[in-house]
Scaffold this motif. Sequence first.
Motif, PDB file in Angstrom:
ATOM      1  N   SER A 110       0.823  -1.204   0.000  1.00 37.98           N
ATOM      2  CA  SER A 110       0.000   0.000   0.000  1.00 37.98           C
ATOM      3  C   SER A 110       0.857   1.255   0.000  1.00 37.98           C
ATOM      4  CB  SER A 110      -0.923   0.007   1.224  1.00 37.98           C
ATOM      5  OG  SER A 110      -1.740   1.154   1.244  1.00 37.98           O
ATOM      6  N   ARG A 117       0.812   6.863   6.226  1.00 37.89           N
ATOM      7  CA  ARG A 117      -0.019   5.953   7.015  1.00 37.89           C
ATOM      8  C   ARG A 117       0.657   5.688   8.343  1.00 37.89           C
ATOM      9  NH1 ARG A 117      -2.896   7.445   3.811  1.00 37.89           N
ATOM     10  NH2 ARG A 117      -4.442   6.384   2.524  1.00 37.89           N
ATOM     11  N   THR A 171      -9.723  -2.291  -0.084  1.00 36.05           N
ATOM     12  CA  THR A 171     -10.067  -1.031  -0.728  1.00 36.05           C
ATOM     13  C   THR A 171      -9.187  -0.834  -1.965  1.00 36.05           C
ATOM     14  OG1 THR A 171      -8.541   0.063   0.810  1.00 36.05           O
ATOM     15  CG2 THR A 171     -10.884   0.141   1.355  1.00 36.05           C
ATOM     16  N   PRO A 176      -7.072   2.262   4.234  1.00 33.71           N
ATOM     17  CA  PRO A 176      -7.645   3.433   4.910  1.00 33.71           C
ATOM     18  C   PRO A 176      -6.635   4.091   5.837  1.00 33.71           C
ATOM     19  CG  PRO A 176      -9.184   1.584   4.958  1.00 33.71           C
ATOM     20  CD  PRO A 176      -7.885   1.041   4.437  1.00 33.71           C
ATOM     21  N   GLU A 177      -6.778   5.388   6.044  1.00 33.16           N
ATOM     22  CA  GLU A 177      -5.799   6.157   6.820  1.00 33.16           C
ATOM     23  C   GLU A 177      -5.659   5.673   8.253  1.00 33.16           C
ATOM     24  OE1 GLU A 177      -6.165  10.336   6.673  1.00 33.16           O
ATOM     25  OE2 GLU A 177      -6.326  10.445   4.492  1.00 33.16           O
ATOM     26  N   HIS A 178      -6.723   5.121   8.822  1.00 29.42           N
ATOM     27  CA  HIS A 178      -6.663   4.706  10.229  1.00 29.42           C
ATOM     28  C   HIS A 178      -6.101   3.304  10.405  1.00 29.42           C
ATOM     29  CE1 HIS A 178     -10.424   2.926   8.849  1.00 29.42           C
ATOM     30  NE2 HIS A 178     -10.407   2.136   9.911  1.00 29.42           N
TER      31      HIS A 178
END
Length: 227
Positions: A110, A117, A171, A176-178
């Motif tokens: 990613s 991240r 995704t 996702p950022e979290h």
Amino acid sequence: MKLAVLGAKGAVGQHVLDQALDRGHAVTAIELDCADMPARAGLTCIEADVLQDDLSGAFAGCDAVLSCLGVGNAPKVLLDPPPLYTRGTSNILAGMQAAGVDRLAVISASFVESKNRGPIYFKVPVMAALHNVLDQMKEMEAQLRASRVDWTAVRPGWLMQGDLTADYVVTPDVIPEHLVRTRMADVAHFMLHLAETGSWSRQTPALARQEDAEATSVAAVIRDMTG
């Protein structure tokens, strides 16, 4: 299915091998040395060097190729990684073309898409350490896009050990950022899903999972980077 697996002795590859055999698939493992590969029903091991050998014979008759090749986390290797993702991918594509095999799933990251991240104490050492590997992965993805193969480049977060959960989030392109981490067993599970269904064709799906805070702690980062 009949699956060819490169890097079956590796951290993710072992999970792919175990899960594939448990699901009734036949597996051809392609390794530099088959001497310590355990004898198991449905498993064949072929000795070959992905960087220079003709892989078409190993791929012959396979429904899909799963590349679990990786360089590990040793600092010396990360600074000057072998060209597994670049020259290795080129050789894999040549072998698939010669063998008439079309489906390929590989492991990317990613962080090829976005390095932003995780907490700052996580991002700084990890991104610095992975810089050269990520450059190789980016080149690998460019090779795949230029090919005619039905490929998928799986983009996990920072890999970690742990039991299979199969409840990871998938995704497009980036996690996702979290989220930060991805279990190796879950990567294997998703790669087999790709082989079985043909989904995410010519795409870069990202997968990750919410893990305990300890998994992204300073101690975890140091432990992972030092082995």
